[in-house]
Design a protein around this motif. Sequence first.
Motif, PDB file in Angstrom:
ATOM      1  N   VAL A 607       0.854  -1.199   0.000  1.00 40.60           N
ATOM      2  CA  VAL A 607       0.000   0.000   0.000  1.00 40.60           C
ATOM      3  C   VAL A 607       0.883   1.240   0.000  1.00 40.60           C
ATOM      4  CG1 VAL A 607      -1.833   1.243   1.210  1.00 40.60           C
ATOM      5  CG2 VAL A 607      -1.722  -1.244   1.360  1.00 40.60           C
ATOM      6  N   PHE A 608       0.551   2.200  -0.852  1.00 45.38           N
ATOM      7  CA  PHE A 608       1.257   3.479  -0.832  1.00 45.38           C
ATOM      8  C   PHE A 608       0.279   4.539  -0.345  1.00 45.38           C
ATOM      9  CE2 PHE A 608       2.257   7.568  -2.642  1.00 45.38           C
ATOM     10  CZ  PHE A 608       3.583   7.709  -2.279  1.00 45.38           C
ATOM     11  N   THR A 609       0.662   5.301   0.677  1.00 45.00           N
ATOM     12  CA  THR A 609      -0.250   6.311   1.225  1.00 45.00           C
ATOM     13  C   THR A 609       0.530   7.570   1.615  1.00 45.00           C
ATOM     14  OG1 THR A 609      -1.613   6.854   3.161  1.00 45.00           O
ATOM     15  CG2 THR A 609      -0.068   5.046   3.423  1.00 45.00           C
ATOM     16  N   GLU A 611       1.790  10.477   4.058  1.00 44.88           N
ATOM     17  CA  GLU A 611       2.175  10.267   5.465  1.00 44.88           C
ATOM     18  C   GLU A 611       1.042  10.486   6.459  1.00 44.88           C
ATOM     19  OE1 GLU A 611       5.748  12.096   7.057  1.00 44.88           O
ATOM     20  OE2 GLU A 611       6.828  11.244   5.346  1.00 44.88           O
ATOM     21  N   ASP A 612       0.201  11.495   6.223  1.00 47.13           N
ATOM     22  CA  ASP A 612      -0.819  11.807   7.235  1.00 47.13           C
ATOM     23  C   ASP A 612      -1.941  10.768   7.313  1.00 47.13           C
ATOM     24  OD1 ASP A 612      -1.031  12.792   4.735  1.00 47.13           O
ATOM     25  OD2 ASP A 612      -2.128  14.626   5.206  1.00 47.13           O
ATOM     26  N   HIS A 613      -1.929   9.746   6.434  1.00 50.20           N
ATOM     27  CA  HIS A 613      -2.988   8.725   6.498  1.00 50.20           C
ATOM     28  C   HIS A 613      -2.457   7.349   6.892  1.00 50.20           C
ATOM     29  CE1 HIS A 613      -5.808  11.548   4.784  1.00 50.20           C
ATOM     30  NE2 HIS A 613      -4.990  11.772   3.773  1.00 50.20           N
ATOM     31  N   VAL A 614      -1.173   7.288   7.307  1.00 55.49           N
ATOM     32  CA  VAL A 614      -0.567   5.976   7.602  1.00 55.49           C
ATOM     33  C   VAL A 614      -1.334   5.255   8.707  1.00 55.49           C
ATOM     34  CG1 VAL A 614       1.502   4.812   8.456  1.00 55.49           C
ATOM     35  CG2 VAL A 614       1.715   6.674   6.833  1.00 55.49           C
ATOM     36  N   GLY A 615      -1.685   5.995   9.769  1.00 55.49           N
ATOM     37  CA  GLY A 615      -2.391   5.383  10.910  1.00 55.49           C
ATOM     38  C   GLY A 615      -3.717   4.764  10.475  1.00 55.49           C
ATOM     39  N   ASP A 616      -4.470   5.515   9.652  1.00 56.84           N
ATOM     40  CA  ASP A 616      -5.769   5.004   9.172  1.00 56.84           C
ATOM     41  C   ASP A 616      -5.574   3.720   8.373  1.00 56.84           C
ATOM     42  OD1 ASP A 616      -6.745   7.281  10.228  1.00 56.84           O
ATOM     43  OD2 ASP A 616      -6.989   8.364   8.329  1.00 56.84           O
ATOM     44  N   CYS A 617      -4.550   3.725   7.485  1.00 54.57           N
ATOM     45  CA  CYS A 617      -4.331   2.562   6.603  1.00 54.57           C
ATOM     46  C   CYS A 617      -3.945   1.335   7.419  1.00 54.57           C
ATOM     47  CB  CYS A 617      -3.236   2.862   5.584  1.00 54.57           C
ATOM     48  SG  CYS A 617      -3.810   3.982   4.309  1.00 54.57           S
ATOM     49  N   ILE A 618      -3.077   1.531   8.406  1.00 57.29           N
ATOM     50  CA  ILE A 618      -2.641   0.376   9.213  1.00 57.29           C
ATOM     51  C   ILE A 618      -3.810  -0.152  10.036  1.00 57.29           C
ATOM     52  CG2 ILE A 618      -1.180  -0.285  11.178  1.00 57.29           C
ATOM     53  CD1 ILE A 618       1.045   1.359   9.922  1.00 57.29           C
ATOM     54  N   GLY A 619      -4.602   0.774  10.615  1.00 50.85           N
ATOM     55  CA  GLY A 619      -5.777   0.353  11.389  1.00 50.85           C
ATOM     56  C   GLY A 619      -6.741  -0.446  10.518  1.00 50.85           C
ATOM     57  N   ASP A 620      -6.929   0.028   9.278  1.00 54.17           N
ATOM     58  CA  ASP A 620      -7.851  -0.642   8.353  1.00 54.17           C
ATOM     59  C   ASP A 620      -7.322  -2.033   7.973  1.00 54.17           C
ATOM     60  OD1 ASP A 620     -10.198  -0.541   6.504  1.00 54.17           O
ATOM     61  OD2 ASP A 620      -8.617  -0.749   5.019  1.00 54.17           O
ATOM     62  N   LEU A 621      -6.018  -2.128   7.726  1.00 57.93           N
ATOM     63  CA  LEU A 621      -5.441  -3.445   7.372  1.00 57.93           C
ATOM     64  C   LEU A 621      -5.557  -4.416   8.549  1.00 57.93           C
ATOM     65  CD1 LEU A 621      -2.303  -2.362   5.318  1.00 57.93           C
ATOM     66  CD2 LEU A 621      -4.175  -3.758   4.476  1.00 57.93           C
ATOM     67  N   MET A 659     -10.124   6.863   2.337  1.00 55.87           N
ATOM     68  CA  MET A 659      -9.259   7.184   3.493  1.00 55.87           C
ATOM     69  C   MET A 659      -8.173   8.186   3.148  1.00 55.87           C
ATOM     70  SD  MET A 659      -8.277   3.726   5.538  1.00 55.87           S
ATOM     71  CE  MET A 659      -8.057   2.762   4.078  1.00 55.87           C
ATOM     72  N   THR A 660      -7.655   8.119   1.899  1.00 59.85           N
ATOM     73  CA  THR A 660      -6.474   8.925   1.562  1.00 59.85           C
ATOM     74  C   THR A 660      -6.829  10.063   0.611  1.00 59.85           C
ATOM     75  OG1 THR A 660      -6.000   7.466  -0.301  1.00 59.85           O
ATOM     76  CG2 THR A 660      -4.936   6.925   1.783  1.00 59.85           C
ATOM     77  N   SER A 661      -8.108  10.433   0.543  1.00 58.60           N
ATOM     78  CA  SER A 661      -8.588  11.483  -0.375  1.00 58.60           C
ATOM     79  C   SER A 661      -8.124  11.218  -1.802  1.00 58.60           C
ATOM     80  CB  SER A 661      -8.082  12.868   0.064  1.00 58.60           C
ATOM     81  OG  SER A 661      -8.183  13.001   1.447  1.00 58.60           O
ATOM     82  N   GLY A 662      -8.173   9.963  -2.198  1.00 62.48           N
ATOM     83  CA  GLY A 662      -7.870   9.617  -3.596  1.00 62.48           C
ATOM     84  C   GLY A 662      -6.399   9.499  -3.929  1.00 62.48           C
ATOM     85  N   ARG A 663      -5.510   9.652  -2.906  1.00 62.37           N
ATOM     86  CA  ARG A 663      -4.075   9.649  -3.237  1.00 62.37           C
ATOM     87  C   ARG A 663      -3.399   8.301  -2.992  1.00 62.37           C
ATOM     88  NH1 ARG A 663      -2.525  14.249   0.506  1.00 62.37           N
ATOM     89  NH2 ARG A 663      -0.374  14.004  -0.196  1.00 62.37           N
TER      90      ARG A 663
END
Length: 696
Positions: A607-609, A611-621, A659-663
Amino acid sequence: MADLTKYRNIGIFAHVDAGKTTTTERILNLTGKTHKIGEVHDGEATTDFMEQEQERGITIQSAATSCEWDGHRLNIIDTPGHVDFTIEVYRSLKVLDGGVGVFCGSGGVEPQSETNWRYANESEVARIIFINKLDRLGADFYRVVDQIENVLGANPLVMTLPIGIEDNFVGVVELLTRKAWVWDSSGDPAKYELQDIPEDMKDKVEEYREKLIETALEQDDDLMEVYLEEEKEPSIEDIQRCIRKGTIALDFFPTYCGSAFKNKGIQLVLNAVVDYLPNPKEVKPQPEVDLEGNETGEYAIVDADRPFRALAFKIMDDRFGALTFTRIYSGRLEKGTTVLNTYTGKTERIGRIVEMHADSREELDACEAGDIVAFVGLKNTQTGHTLCDIKEPATLEPMVFPEPVISIAISPNDKGASEKMGVALNKMVKEDPSFHVETDEDSGETILKGMGELHLDIKIDILKRTHGVDVTVGKPQVAYRETITKMVEDSYTHKKQTGGSGQFGKMDYTIKPGEPNSGYTFESTVTGGNIPSEYWSAIENAFKGMLNEGVLAGFPCVDVSFTLEDGAYHAVDSSAMAFELATKGAYRQSMPKAGPQLMEPIMKVDVFTPEDHVGDCIGDLNRRRGMIKAQETAPMGVRIKAEAPLSEMFGYIGDLRTMTSGRGQFSMEFSHYSACPKNVADEVIKETLARKESKK
């Protein structure tokens, strides 16, 4: 007779969006093959000729084309970058002699570039590297070179350095000649000047040039000695000869840079293809194998005077009929000749030979060793089959394709369309060996199996648009497996008395878990003729057949070892049939006692995200039962490497974009099967059995 030393069979491969197709377009334009440059984002790229490719701006199938540069003939295959289509990259690499690995100047070494690089290593294909998109925001040539060393474990031999970066990128310095190639802003690739090196780059150029020469001269001890002891630099021709030798030996990979979109740096890549990549004669010849797939010790040596040997590596259906893309390894072939397909044992008449340029073609009268051509209208040849001389048959090492991990059920909307759908699916399976079609015997539904959601999505799209078949699509299903966890020693007797001779078979056996990935192993330790050996294969095959339907929910059962230890037979009543029925009874009796367990496919997720969305991505995974393996900081964000069950990853791209506003971006590929947690397994079994019940 063609001069094979002037041939280069190359593929262009990279991560999705690194600029492979754009690079191919620039090559075709520079070599005079096309006069108008087609852009991927306008849907006009020459090699992206499928509607689905033009709309999505991605390459789906590898396209073949050929052109001339500096008196050499280049056969080029532009391959897809998306993970669901890696099969296309794999089978193209199998028949190529060299490759150009394209990396994005800002994205660097991305997940798919790793997979493709691994395939190229396995196929032992010599490569040059092109670091593209140096005009992009966040581009950094030196960082990408570091990643190639550290992430891919490769040895990049830097041949050019960029002048300026991002918006200020104007050209490159060629280290060997110490010349700066500077392009003007018109975007015309021919409008460049050879200038002196910019003052502020001189030290860096000398540092990298020295490293280049020392690495190259490791290929020739005599030149190295003169260089070190007499401090005398060899001629450029000698250095180039050493670079060519090391490139073909896979000791290093000449590395170039530029911007394909802005038309900067492509000439140097073309020169490198001619100077450093091998011609068909310089590549290790393909091994020949027997019918079991074991090497015979013979090789298909690239030579037009030897017996004919060719490998069909791709089937494509177009408006003129079926095209079989074939790499000719040895011998020559004229149209009208009949050849043997060693896989089917049948002969095929070669009616027409064409040279492809994406989706247009030129008719040929003959082809010979080193060529990549397409045959029109072959009936029984599929991907990976060998075509050869009838009088001197041989089989080339075949291709191995991954098993599908995801399936969906489809049914035609119009009752009359089912025959049309069958014909269309048959063509599609021939074109893509990683795509499977089955019919569910209980429900009569058609099941499509593939490598991922996008893979199946494109197949449905092709069904609708290319073949005009509208279908209703069911929910995606995961390809679960079953296995066992305990050893069971057991005995089973099959006895049936009817009028005349009866049926009798008694067997003592052990069933136990096999090694991971061992599939099914059978062994007989019966002595003294208690079960005559002519019945053993009936027992072995009957058990193997039963494994297709596990005892928990009917998924295929893997990694099981069956040992036949003893038993008894009757001189009149025993038969292969009796022991087959005994085996089936034994399976039903003993497998439920062996601790059956559900296995689920685990995917490698990248996953590439920002920096400000790393916490959300890890929580989701984590919520998706994912295991985080690593985090790496990249210039534009963070890459998270994880493993997660496929069943939890459906629709992930939508959630990630939200989660990442499309980025955010991600890619995933199959890693391995792993035991399913009990609560999940119970749910899957319940659902599967209910679905089967409702279809009866």
